[in-house]
Design an enzyme around this catalytic site. Sequence first.
Site, short mmCIF file in Angstrom:
data_model
loop_
_atom_site.label_atom_id
_atom_site.label_comp_id
_atom_site.label_asym_id
_atom_site.label_seq_id
_atom_site.Cartn_x
_atom_site.Cartn_y
_atom_site.Cartn_z
CE LYS A 41 20.31 -61.06 109.37
NZ LYS A 41 19.66 -60.43 110.54
NE ARG A 138 17.44 -57.21 117.13
CZ ARG A 138 17.21 -57.58 115.87
NH1 ARG A 138 16.75 -58.79 115.60
NH2 ARG A 138 17.43 -56.74 114.87
CG HIS A 168 15.88 -53.90 112.72
ND1 HIS A 168 16.60 -54.25 111.61
CD2 HIS A 168 14.88 -54.80 112.82
CE1 HIS A 168 16.06 -55.33 111.05
NE2 HIS A 168 15.00 -55.67 111.77
NE ARG A 221 19.78 -52.44 108.98
CZ ARG A 221 19.04 -51.47 109.49
NH1 ARG A 221 19.40 -50.21 109.39
NH2 ARG A 221 17.90 -51.76 110.11
CE1 TYR A 267 14.22 -95.65 112.37
CE2 TYR A 267 14.30 -93.63 111.08
CZ TYR A 267 14.94 -94.72 111.64
OH TYR A 267 16.29 -94.89 111.47
CB CYS A 313 14.98 -91.12 107.86
SG CYS A 313 13.68 -92.35 107.59
CG ASP A 315 21.20 -89.63 107.02
OD1 ASP A 315 21.70 -88.54 107.34
OD2 ASP A 315 21.31 -90.67 107.70
#
Length: 371
Positions: A41, A138, A168, A221, A267, A313, A315
Amino acid sequence: MCNNMDFRPTRAVINTAAIKHNAQQVVSYLPNETKLIAVVKADGYGHGVAEASSAALAAGAEMFAVATPDEALALRKHDPQTDILVLGPSPVSFAKYAAQKNITVTVTSVVWAEKVGDLQRFNKKCKVHVKIDSGMGRIGVRNETELARLIEAINQSENLSIDGTFTHFARADEEGPEPTDLQFQKFMQLVDVFPEKPRLVHASNSAGTLIFPEYSLDAVRFGISLYGIAPSAVVAKKMPFKLQRAMTLETELSYVKKVRAGEGISYGGKYITSENDWIGTLPIGYADGLKRALTGQEVIVGGRRVPIVGTICMDQCMVKLPHEFPEGEKVTLIGKQGDEEITMEEWAERLCTIPYEIAVMLSERIPRVYK
């Protein structure tokens, strides 16, 4: 995904041999009759679902698990045959598509089963795994009465057939076996409600697989540890075999400068140079998953750890270098370089989270390169 037209030096290098190794190790560790369900997943926990599933399949996995119908359909395009289980809830409208594509869905609700049963008869039945809530809180049926009603609704439906049931574990990665033991006992009590035992009864996640081998049942799993990451520090100390980490996150120095004392970096000018600092710029930022809270986290340059300084920042970010390095010098953010290593666990500790989140938060903007 990476192709020949990717020009970013920032990239996640995925070692598919490590994924295969981890899957092979768990297959060898499991009882012969226990199947490996490879959990892929969230795009294979950020490692790439197509490549991760192929590596796991080559190592002996017999089924895949994903979280959503869309993930299942995407995986089915890559692998037209291997069984796929959707672990989360699916809308009623997906049942017909699931049947056509040989995708197994999770069911927890009598209402859901009855609505699917009211649809026009499918060409073939949709396989389901009944989810039992043994303590996770859940999704899943919680008592014998609910389960008996759900089993009856499925068995009366012309569109559904029971292929499995599962639960689970909520605390298998913690010290002390008691919570997991109690969950397993409750789960098996409810499994006895089935008039006929389903083909696959499964309970263990990665933590359960690794430290509760007695609860392997028909299948396990295996998720986070497929990619070389222990579910917790507790499990890491009890590992029955060594995992190989599959991902390295790397970039390069895009710009290097010497800055006199007293100047602000990034910044807000929150980092002020205290001497004639060498400052390097890296082409990676919070849009890539390098969260602003990772300011101060170290990276590896020239085999040495150096800190990220100033505000990260969108990027780019800056690091303080011990001396001048050439532009283009390799920088490792997660992984090994020389004698040093930075792990996802290190990032997770700084961000007060778990390594699972680190793996999946690295954005699709970062090319994945496979070797």
